[in-house]
Scaffold this motif. Structure first.
Motif, short mmCIF file in Angstrom:
data_model
loop_
_atom_site.label_atom_id
_atom_site.label_comp_id
_atom_site.label_asym_id
_atom_site.label_seq_id
_atom_site.Cartn_x
_atom_site.Cartn_y
_atom_site.Cartn_z
N ALA A 5 42.82 51.57 28.09
CA ALA A 5 41.41 51.93 28.01
C ALA A 5 40.52 50.71 28.21
CB ALA A 5 41.11 52.59 26.66
N THR A 7 41.30 48.00 29.92
CA THR A 7 41.39 47.63 31.33
C THR A 7 40.44 48.46 32.18
OG1 THR A 7 43.69 46.90 31.14
CG2 THR A 7 42.94 47.55 33.34
N ARG A 8 40.37 49.76 31.89
CA ARG A 8 39.45 50.63 32.63
C ARG A 8 38.00 50.25 32.37
NH1 ARG A 8 43.32 54.53 30.97
NH2 ARG A 8 41.99 55.17 29.21
N ALA A 11 37.11 47.05 34.19
CA ALA A 11 37.02 47.23 35.65
C ALA A 11 35.65 47.73 36.07
CB ALA A 11 38.10 48.20 36.11
N GLN A 16 38.51 41.41 33.96
CA GLN A 16 39.91 41.67 33.69
C GLN A 16 40.41 40.78 32.56
OE1 GLN A 16 42.38 40.44 37.01
NE2 GLN A 16 41.00 38.74 37.50
#
Length: 211
Positions: A5, A7-8, A11, A16
């Motif tokens: 979650a 990471t999303r 993005a 990152q």
């Protein structure tokens, strides 16, 4: 909430996770447990994204720091984390030490940090202390199999013995220093890891800030 979650969410801002470690009770951090994750731009996508932000467009001082705090504080609220930043001191948070501890960044031949993916252009916009055990990993130091062009790429040999900041800045102020000013530090550009990922406009922004 967890790694996927986060990471999303990162993005969405062209950011990152570029390293992390598990927090122990002796770390003297705001949280006594969980993980500390270092957050960096995803290049080359980051600059077009950031340069459209309100912080960049308003022409007020410190646009990148203000943007980082806005994004980092929201991420901290959304994920029950604590956001820490490499600016706003003194005292300053030990990002260099934290980066070394991740096992994905090391001291390069120039003394600057070199990262397994970002090379000598690695930068950390924030750290997030998250309340879960993150799936952090380590990697091999890229300098071990490298010809180390960074050590000799500086036009004024500013890394011959430690770092000669005065020689570096004098060069940047001179006509011959415009290559470094517009494209980024020649020593950093010489690193083969992540070479070409940082856009010239982004490099110029950071060089102006450095001066």
């Amino acid at each position: 909430m967890g790694d996927a979650a986060l990471t999303r969410a990162l993005a969405l801002h062209c950011m990152q996770v570029t390293g992390g470690f598990q927090i122990g009770v002796d770390d003297n951090l705001p949280r006594p447990d969980g993980s500390l994750l270092l957050i960096s731009p995803s290049e080359p996508m980051f600059w077009p994204h950031f340069s459209q932000s309100s912080e960049y467009m308003d022409k007020a001082p410190d646009p990148l720091d203000r943007w980082s705090r806005r994004i980092g504080d929201k991420l901290a609220r959304d994920f029950g984390a604590v956001a820490l930043y490499p600016f706003g001191g003194p005292p300053y948070q030990p990002f260099y030490t934290w980066a070394l501890r991740t096992g994905r960044a090391w001291a390069s031949p120039t003394g600057f940090l070199v990262h397994d993916m970002g090379g000598l252009f690695i930068s950390y916009r924030m750290a997030l202390q998250v309340p879960w055990q993150s799936n952090v990993s380590k990697s091999a130091r890229p300098c071990e199999s490298c010809a180390k062009p960074c050590a000799t790429a500086c036009p004024v040999d500013a890394f011959a013995s430690g770092y000669n900041g005065a020689a570096c800045k004098a060069h940047l102020h001179s006509p011959t220093g415009q290559d470094c000013m517009t494209k980024g530090c020649a020593a950093r550009r010489a690193c083969p890891v992540g070479q070409g990922n940082r856009l010239a406009a982004q490099a110029a922004f950071h060089m102006e800030d450095f001066l």
